[in-house]
Design an enzyme around this catalytic site. Structure first.
Site, PDB file in Angstrom:
ATOM      1  N   CYS A  80       8.607  -9.783 -27.406  1.00 16.64           N
ATOM      2  CA  CYS A  80       9.133 -11.140 -27.579  1.00 16.64           C
ATOM      3  C   CYS A  80       8.449 -11.748 -28.796  1.00 16.64           C
ATOM      4  O   CYS A  80       7.286 -12.146 -28.719  1.00 16.64           O
ATOM      5  CB  CYS A  80       8.860 -11.960 -26.322  1.00 16.64           C
ATOM      6  SG  CYS A  80       9.496 -13.642 -26.395  1.00 16.64           S
ATOM      7  N   HIS A 161      18.630  -4.262 -28.759  1.00 19.44           N
ATOM      8  CA  HIS A 161      19.531  -5.249 -29.387  1.00 19.44           C
ATOM      9  C   HIS A 161      20.801  -4.551 -29.875  1.00 19.44           C
ATOM     10  O   HIS A 161      20.747  -3.378 -30.255  1.00 19.44           O
ATOM     11  CB  HIS A 161      18.851  -5.896 -30.601  1.00 19.44           C
ATOM     12  CG  HIS A 161      17.627  -6.700 -30.245  1.00 19.44           C
ATOM     13  ND1 HIS A 161      17.648  -8.068 -30.074  1.00 19.44           N
ATOM     14  CD2 HIS A 161      16.352  -6.314 -30.018  1.00 19.44           C
ATOM     15  CE1 HIS A 161      16.433  -8.491 -29.768  1.00 19.44           C
ATOM     16  NE2 HIS A 161      15.630  -7.453 -29.706  1.00 19.44           N
ATOM     17  N   CYS A 219      15.290 -16.186 -31.645  1.00 21.41           N
ATOM     18  CA  CYS A 219      14.869 -14.927 -31.037  1.00 21.41           C
ATOM     19  C   CYS A 219      14.191 -14.113 -32.127  1.00 21.41           C
ATOM     20  O   CYS A 219      14.854 -13.681 -33.083  1.00 21.41           O
ATOM     21  CB  CYS A 219      16.094 -14.184 -30.473  1.00 21.41           C
ATOM     22  SG  CYS A 219      15.675 -12.632 -29.672  1.00 21.41           S
ATOM     23  N   GLY A 222      15.197 -10.567 -32.158  1.00 19.56           N
ATOM     24  CA  GLY A 222      16.607 -10.556 -32.582  1.00 19.56           C
ATOM     25  C   GLY A 222      16.738 -10.706 -34.087  1.00 19.56           C
ATOM     26  O   GLY A 222      17.562 -10.054 -34.732  1.00 19.56           O
TER      27      GLY A 222
HETATM   28  N1  LIG Z   1      13.112 -14.598 -27.511  1.00 21.11           N
HETATM   29  C1  LIG Z   1      12.392 -13.362 -27.696  1.00 21.11           C
HETATM   30  C2  LIG Z   1      13.191 -12.168 -27.313  1.00 21.11           C
HETATM   31  C3  LIG Z   1      13.235 -12.038 -25.894  1.00 21.11           C
HETATM   32  C4  LIG Z   1      14.126 -10.905 -25.636  1.00 21.11           C
HETATM   33  C5  LIG Z   1      14.467 -10.885 -24.193  1.00 21.11           C
HETATM   34  N2  LIG Z   1      15.612 -11.740 -23.925  1.00 21.11           N
HETATM   35  C6  LIG Z   1      14.767  -9.463 -23.783  1.00 21.11           C
HETATM   36  O1  LIG Z   1      15.245  -9.319 -22.680  1.00 21.11           O
HETATM   37  O2  LIG Z   1      14.483  -8.542 -24.556  1.00 21.11           O
HETATM   38  C7  LIG Z   1      11.916 -13.163 -29.096  1.00 21.11           C
HETATM   39  O3  LIG Z   1      11.575 -14.151 -29.724  1.00 21.11           O
HETATM   40  O4  LIG Z   1      11.858 -11.999 -29.522  1.00 21.11           O
END
Ligand SMILES: N[C@H](CCC[C@H](N)C(=O)O)C(=O)O
Length: 281
Positions: A80, A161, A219, A222
């Site tokens: 994350c 992703h 993200c 992301g």
């Molecule tokens: N917000 C996070 C990603 C969380 C990803 C999460 N939703 C998953 O299940 O991989 C970031 O800043 O990288």
């Protein structure tokens, strides 16, 4: 309230928000039920992810702590980016250092100060593929059956992703297509879904439907995946790239030498508080 609540810190990276609990001094199990209760924006504190700062693990030599992460739906998160910046900042402030190693399920990551409330994290290797994809599929051109994810790029940043490169990221019905892609049977652990547009030579616009959290304002992993996908498809050159998210901008560099992806961005604390026992099933 019996006074036996658990202290927490509410933090965010560009609006991707976290409840951070330091479990190094007092026991706090990071469970699905607790994540769901605490993340609820009506009856809990409200957050995209619940994050714990835990004692360092022997498999991450030199690390100051281990970071546990759960999505708002309680699912386990391997990496994350925005939370890593937040926790790294806390640890560097605590230790009075300019760099820190943090353990995560995706492995150790190295963070360093990049300004007053800005942190740069080496998120480790990012690759165009996803461990679970079988050999006969091209991870650069995946058809998930849902436009615009009929020609998507699968990228692993420690978490999974899929990135769709489109002319106008604003025009995609992410709330409609996001949940379908998230649960695509090609990804048994589900997947994060990003739509990306090239705004300029070194500027991408990205929106995200996060696995286990839905649309978030930013993200970090992301944004890393978006740059890796765009470079891999020849949309941008392999150079430091600004990614414009709903909540603000991150600087991402997918390093040529080792495929590590470096992410630089802000951190913020909103408030501190105490979790009432009713939130701790
Ligand atoms: N917000 C996070 C990603 C969380 C990803 C999460 N939703 C998953 O299940 O991989 C970031 O800043 O990288």
């Amino acid at each position: 309230m019996t006074g036996r609540g658990i202290p927490f810190r509410k933090m965010h990276g560009l609006g991707n928000d976290f409840v951070v609990v330091d479990t190094r001094t007092r026991p706090f199990a990071l469970t699905t039920a607790r994540a769901v209760r605490i993340a609820d924006r009506r009856t809990g504190v409200g957050c995209d992810q619940l994050v714990t700062i835990e004692p360092p693990r022997p498999e991450h030599p030199g690390s100051a702590a281990f970071m546990g992460i759960r999505n708002a739906d309680g699912g386990v998160v391997e990496a994350c980016g925005n939370a890593t910046r937040c926790v790294a900042h806390l640890l560097m402030e605590e230790a009075g250092t300019d760099t820190v190693i943090l353990g995560t399920l995706a492995g150790p990551v190295v963070a360093r100060r990049a300004g007053r409330d800005s942190v740069r994290v080496d998120m480790g290797r990012a690759t165009v593929t996803d461990a679970i994809l079988s050999a006969e599929r091209d991870p650069r051109h995946l058809d998930l059956g849902q436009p615009p994810f009929t020609d998507a790029v699968a990228v692993s940043v420690g978490n999974p992703h899929v990135v769709a490169i489109v002319d106008d990221a604003e025009a995609v019905d992410l709330r409609g297509v996001g949940p379908i892609v998230e649960h695509h049977d090609l990804f048994p652990d589900r997947v994060n879904a990003e739509v990306v547009s090239r705004r300029d030579a070194g500027l991408l616009r990205m929106r995200v439907w996060e696995r286990g959290a839905g649309i978030t304002r930013a993200c970090g992993t992301g944004a890393c995946a978006a740059v890796v996908a765009a470079v891999s498809r020849g949309v941008i050159a392999r150079a430091p790239t600004t990614v414009a998210l709903d909540g603000g901008r991150l600087l991402i560099d997918w390093r040529d030498a080792d495929d590590h992806v470096l992410m630089t961005g802000p951190v913020a604390t909103a408030f501190t508080g105490v979790l009432d026992e009713s939130l701790l099933p």
